[in-house]
Each structure stands twice: as structure tokens, then as C-alpha cells.
Design a protein around this motif. Structure first.
Motif, mmCIF file in Angstrom:
data_model
loop_
_atom_site.group_PDB
_atom_site.id
_atom_site.type_symbol
_atom_site.label_atom_id
_atom_site.label_comp_id
_atom_site.label_asym_id
_atom_site.label_seq_id
_atom_site.Cartn_x
_atom_site.Cartn_y
_atom_site.Cartn_z
ATOM 1 N N ASN A 32 6.889 -5.800 3.632
ATOM 2 C CA ASN A 32 6.414 -4.465 3.227
ATOM 3 C C ASN A 32 4.904 -4.389 3.396
ATOM 4 O O ASN A 32 4.196 -5.383 3.240
ATOM 5 C CB ASN A 32 6.781 -4.208 1.762
ATOM 6 N N GLY A 66 5.154 1.536 2.876
ATOM 7 C CA GLY A 66 4.935 2.319 1.657
ATOM 8 C C GLY A 66 4.387 1.458 0.541
ATOM 9 O O GLY A 66 4.293 0.238 0.681
ATOM 10 N N PRO A 67 4.027 2.089 -0.573
ATOM 11 C CA PRO A 67 3.499 1.315 -1.700
ATOM 12 C C PRO A 67 4.586 0.470 -2.342
ATOM 13 O O PRO A 67 5.684 0.973 -2.604
ATOM 14 C CB PRO A 67 2.997 2.383 -2.679
ATOM 15 N N VAL A 106 0.718 0.126 5.263
ATOM 16 C CA VAL A 106 0.447 0.577 6.631
ATOM 17 C C VAL A 106 1.697 0.400 7.505
ATOM 18 O O VAL A 106 2.152 -0.733 7.685
ATOM 19 C CB VAL A 106 -0.728 -0.240 7.234
ATOM 20 N N THR A 128 -3.357 -9.146 -1.935
ATOM 21 C CA THR A 128 -2.982 -7.728 -2.048
ATOM 22 C C THR A 128 -3.002 -7.202 -3.486
ATOM 23 O O THR A 128 -3.343 -6.040 -3.707
ATOM 24 C CB THR A 128 -1.578 -7.497 -1.425
ATOM 25 N N PHE A 153 -7.189 -0.122 6.036
ATOM 26 C CA PHE A 153 -6.483 -1.269 6.601
ATOM 27 C C PHE A 153 -5.912 -0.942 7.973
ATOM 28 O O PHE A 153 -5.898 -1.792 8.863
ATOM 29 C CB PHE A 153 -5.395 -1.768 5.644
ATOM 30 N N ALA A 208 0.063 -12.184 -0.428
ATOM 31 C CA ALA A 208 -1.273 -12.783 -0.343
ATOM 32 C C ALA A 208 -2.343 -11.700 -0.275
ATOM 33 O O ALA A 208 -2.234 -10.749 0.508
ATOM 34 C CB ALA A 208 -1.362 -13.688 0.897
HETATM 35 C C1 LIG Z 1 -6.251 -8.017 2.455
HETATM 36 S S1 LIG Z 1 -4.757 -7.466 3.230
HETATM 37 C C2 LIG Z 1 -3.752 -8.936 3.131
HETATM 38 C C3 LIG Z 1 -2.776 -9.019 4.287
HETATM 39 C C4 LIG Z 1 -1.979 -10.322 4.367
HETATM 40 N N1 LIG Z 1 -1.081 -10.479 3.224
HETATM 41 C C5 LIG Z 1 -2.912 -11.519 4.470
HETATM 42 O O1 LIG Z 1 -2.839 -12.397 3.611
HETATM 43 O O2 LIG Z 1 -3.704 -11.577 5.405
HETATM 44 C C6 LIG Z 1 -4.043 -6.407 2.000
HETATM 45 C C7 LIG Z 1 -2.832 -5.663 2.524
HETATM 46 O O3 LIG Z 1 -2.197 -5.023 1.419
HETATM 47 C C8 LIG Z 1 -1.754 -3.741 1.829
HETATM 48 N N2 LIG Z 1 -1.614 -2.961 0.616
HETATM 49 C C9 LIG Z 1 -2.580 -2.471 -0.204
HETATM 50 N N3 LIG Z 1 -2.035 -1.810 -1.239
HETATM 51 C C10 LIG Z 1 -0.677 -1.904 -1.089
HETATM 52 C C11 LIG Z 1 0.434 -1.412 -1.831
HETATM 53 N N4 LIG Z 1 0.252 -0.708 -2.948
HETATM 54 N N5 LIG Z 1 1.692 -1.667 -1.386
HETATM 55 C C12 LIG Z 1 1.884 -2.385 -0.240
HETATM 56 N N6 LIG Z 1 0.851 -2.886 0.513
HETATM 57 C C13 LIG Z 1 -0.412 -2.635 0.096
HETATM 58 C C14 LIG Z 1 -2.840 -3.275 2.794
HETATM 59 O O4 LIG Z 1 -2.375 -2.258 3.647
HETATM 60 C C15 LIG Z 1 -3.175 -4.583 3.518
HETATM 61 O O5 LIG Z 1 -2.400 -4.755 4.689
#
Ligand SMILES: C[S@@+](CC[C@H](N)C(=O)[O-])C[C@H]1O[C@@H](n2cnc3c(N)ncnc32)[C@H](O)[C@@H]1O
Length: 263
Positions: free
Chosen positions: A81, A107-108, A84, A126, A18, A124
Motif C-alpha cells: 500500500n 490510498g491512506p 501514491v 512512514t 512523494f 518503514a
Molecule cells: C519516506 S517514504 C518511505 C518509503 C519506503 N517505505 C522506504 O522505506 O523507503 C514514506 C512513504 O509513505 C507514504 N505515505 C505517507 N502517508 C501515508 C499514508 N497515510 N498511507 C499510506 N502511505 C503513506 C508516502 O507516499 C511515501 O511513499
């Protein structure tokens, strides 16, 4: 196609994918942009109040949902949050008054310290990356105030079914259909909306399709290590099985959920 993904998510690898795609994500992620708009609409239609006291959005990415929510709602406090750290730039999509009340934490989400008594938890596109979704949902529900909203989207089992049929491992660990969601939710959450509406994008060739996957962060390595021969073989098999009018379809399978904490 083993480099499309693995069942157990390696968060370092997800973060790298990402992070690499962040610059191109916002424009390339057209389906995710529509999902974010629909999520904000669902909350408004269900009577979500214009003034939301305290909210968390996880996996904010470049701010598709952040922006849609900020257009319809005002926030007393907003915590953004993402895995990245560079996604802190999503704060800039907020109107100045909201930005003053907002902060970003990297962070996660699984281990992020959350405020109590939240009025909204939103996310969204995620939750498909979360390995233990029931555990996360239980924790999120614990942090919701009575009457608080949970607004989420993930993807169903038909997500990228063409890639799966051609031998790739599923890209994310938690693909869930709308029918799977009621059993996933902890007690005390009442479903107000649940939608699953597949959308198909079409590409001129395998190169364009793989570029799309890379730009949206689904697979940072999609174009690397592919010999010309391997790419041609992949394209031939894709066309033979799924080709339509000379183009390659790629199915997105969004699932949108709005639930509310009772009592
Ligand atoms: C497909 S993108 C969606 C971004 C935005 N919410 C959108 O709708 O366009 C998924 C996002 O989730 C984040 N992500 C994945 N696993 C995660 C976790 N365990 N905790 C927080 N963020 C996470 C990724 O870094 C990425 O930015």
C-alpha cells in the motif's frame, strides 16, 4: 521556512511531494535504505518464520523494505500500500513467485480495508506521517493473528533538528522517540526490539541540502519560491549555527520497532 511543512498533515500535499520525488527517491534515500535493511534483519533475528502466510506493507514507496523482506522471507499473500498510486511499481522488486501472490492498493492506510489474521504488518519510514497513530496501531493490532508481527520504523524528536532550530515547522506530525513507543502500543502487543540510532548526513551547501529534501519527498516545494537572497540567508544562519568543516549536517533520527501479538 514555512514551506518545509505543517503540523496537520495535508495528505494531498504529502502525496504530491512523494509523487514528485518518486523518480529520485530510491537513490537519494540512503538512510531509509539502511533502515529497511535493519528492519528485515530485526525480524529474522527475532525468529520471524521463513514462510509468512499473509502480510501487509504500508507506505511501501519505491520498495526499499519490500525488497529487503522478499530477500529473507517468502509470502503466501502480500498486500502493498501507499498513498501514491505510482508506488504500485514496488511490485516489480518482488521475485516472480511472490509477485504472483501480491497486490497493491493505493490510498491512506488509515482507511484501507485490511485482510484479517495477518502474520505481519510492516512499514518503514512512514508512521511519522500518520496524524492519529494510536488509532491506526489499534486497528493494525486487531488485524494481526495471534503471534503476528508488527515491524515499523518512524523518526524521533531529533529528526532534522537543525531545520526546526532555524525556524521550520516540523515536517511530519508524529515524531516519536523510542521511549514514547511502549505507551503508543495497544494492549496485547509485546515489544521484541526497539532501537533509536541517529545518523547525520553532510552537505556542501544549502542548495544541495534542499535538493536532498525534495528528492526524498520530504518537501516538494523546498527549492521553489526561494529567492537567491532568502537561500543565502538560510545558508548563512545554518553555517553559523551548525556548520562543521565547511559542511552542513542534517540529522536523521530513526526509531525501529518490532512487536508481536500475544495470545
Ligand atoms: C519516506 S517514504 C518511505 C518509503 C519506503 N517505505 C522506504 O522505506 O523507503 C514514506 C512513504 O509513505 C507514504 N505515505 C505517507 N502517508 C501515508 C499514508 N497515510 N498511507 C499510506 N502511505 C503513506 C508516502 O507516499 C511515501 O511513499
Amino acid at each position: 521556512m514555512k514551506d518545509i511543512g505543517a503540523r496537520i498533515p495535508d495528505q494531498t500535499r504529502i502525496r504530491q511531494s512523494f509523487r514528485r520525488g518518486l523518480g529520485s527517491y530510491h537513490r537519494a534515500a540512503s538512510v531509509q535504505a539502511q533502515i529497511a535493511a535493519r528492519l528485515a534483519q530485526l525480524l529474522a533475528e527475532a525468529g520471524g518464520p521463513r514462510q509468512i502466510g499473509s502480510a501487509v506493507e504500508f507506505g511501501c514507496g519505491t520498495g526499499h523494505l519490500t525488497q529487503q523482506l522478499a530477500q529473507r522471507f517468502d509470502f503466501g499473500r502480500l498486500l502493498l500500500n501507499d498513498l501514491v498510486p505510482e508506488a504500485s511499481a514496488a511490485l516489480s522488486v518482488l521475485p516472480r513467485a511472490t509477485r504472483a501472490q501480491a497486490r497493491f492498493a493505493a490510498g491512506p492506510i488509515e482507511t484501507l480495508s485490511l485482510p484479517a489474521q495477518l502474520d505481519l504488518v510492516a512499514s518503514a519510514s512512514t508512521v511519522q506521517w500518520i496524524a492519529d497513530l494510536p488509532e491506526l496501531l489499534a486497528r493494525l493490532a486487531d488485524h494481526l493473528a495471534p503471534g503476528g508481527w508488527l515491524l515499523l520504523s518512524g523518526f524521533g524528536r531529533n529528526q532534522f533538528h537543525e531545520l526546526a532550530a532555524l525556524g521550520s515547522a516540523a515536517a511530519a506530525p508524529s515524531y516519536l522517540d523510542a521511549a514514547d513507543w511502549p505507551a503508543m502500543l495497544p494492549a496485547g502487543l509485546e515489544i521484541h526490539a526497539l532501537e533509536q540510532t541517529p545518523q547525520v548526513l553532510h552537505f556542501d551547501g544549502a542548495m544541495a541540502l534542499l535538493k536532498h529534501l525534495r528528492q526524498t519527498g520530504v518537501n516538494g516545494h523546498a527549492q521553489q519560491g526561494w529567492s537567491r537572497r532568502r537561500l543565502r540567508d538560510f545558508e548563512d544562519r545554518y553555517r553559523a549555527r551548525f556548520g562543521r568543516a565547511g559542511r552542513l549536517p542534517l540529522t536523521y533520527d530513526p526509531v525501529l520497532l518490532l512487536a508481536r501479538k500475544t495470545g
